[in-house]
Write an enzyme that holds these catalytic residues in place. Structure first.
Site, PDB file in Angstrom:
ATOM      1  N   ASN A   1      -1.974  -2.375   0.081  1.00 50.00           N
ATOM      2  CA  ASN A   1      -1.972  -3.653   0.183  1.00 50.00           C
ATOM      3  C   ASN A   1      -2.721  -4.391  -0.869  1.00 50.00           C
ATOM      4  O   ASN A   1      -4.037  -3.881  -0.806  1.00 50.00           O
ATOM      5  CB  ASN A   1      -2.423  -4.026   1.748  1.00 50.00           C
ATOM      6  CG  ASN A   1      -1.391  -3.796   2.853  1.00 50.00           C
ATOM      7  OD1 ASN A   1      -0.244  -3.445   2.775  1.00 50.00           O
ATOM      8  ND2 ASN A   1      -1.977  -3.707   3.966  1.00 50.00           N
TER       9      ASN A   1
ATOM     10  N   ARG B   1       4.107   0.048   4.128  1.00 52.92           N
ATOM     11  CA  ARG B   1       3.488   1.173   3.538  1.00 52.92           C
ATOM     12  C   ARG B   1       3.999   2.463   3.905  1.00 52.92           C
ATOM     13  O   ARG B   1       4.170   3.367   3.248  1.00 52.92           O
ATOM     14  CB  ARG B   1       1.823   1.088   3.528  1.00 52.92           C
ATOM     15  CG  ARG B   1       1.321   0.047   2.633  1.00 52.92           C
ATOM     16  CD  ARG B   1      -0.116  -0.112   2.722  1.00 52.92           C
ATOM     17  NE  ARG B   1      -0.650  -0.427   4.131  1.00 52.92           N
ATOM     18  CZ  ARG B   1      -1.786  -0.156   4.781  1.00 52.92           C
ATOM     19  NH1 ARG B   1      -2.910   0.398   3.754  1.00 52.92           N
ATOM     20  NH2 ARG B   1      -2.039  -0.484   5.664  1.00 52.92           N
TER      21      ARG B   1
END
Length: 96
Positions: free
Chosen positions: A42, A24
């Site tokens: 996520n 990320r």
């Protein structure tokens, strides 16, 4: 002749070893470098979802780099890219 800059919005689902490996943060850094706005998060199934908006040439570069992944530890197995209608403009790129 002036370059035409087409704004694109895509939804991307990335699967593989993409959680717990800095994916990320890597995605956010790539987005900033490529002038892409949107978000990354996520998902419960171990994949990562990205909503991204940017100009065509930068989006292509962003998606190619994204497919390589951030490090030796990450492994992108599949990237499902869905073109979307540009509905609104994001201000920045967030990690959710």
């Amino acid at each position: 002749m002036k370059e035409v800059r087409i704004l694109r919005q895509v939804n991307v689902i990335v699967s593989g070893r993409v959680q717990g490996v800095g994916f990320r943060v890597f995605t956010q850094q790539l987005a900033v470098e490529n002038e892409i706005v949107g978000w990354v998060r996520n998902l419960d199934d171990g994949s990562v979802e990205i909503e991204a908006q940017g100009h065509d040439m930068m989006m292509e570069k962003f998606l190619k780099q994204l497919n390589k992944g951030p490090s030796f530890f990450a492994k992108v197995k599949n990237m499902e890219v869905t073109e979307k209608e540009v509905t609104h403009s994001f201000q920045k790129f967030d990690i959710k």
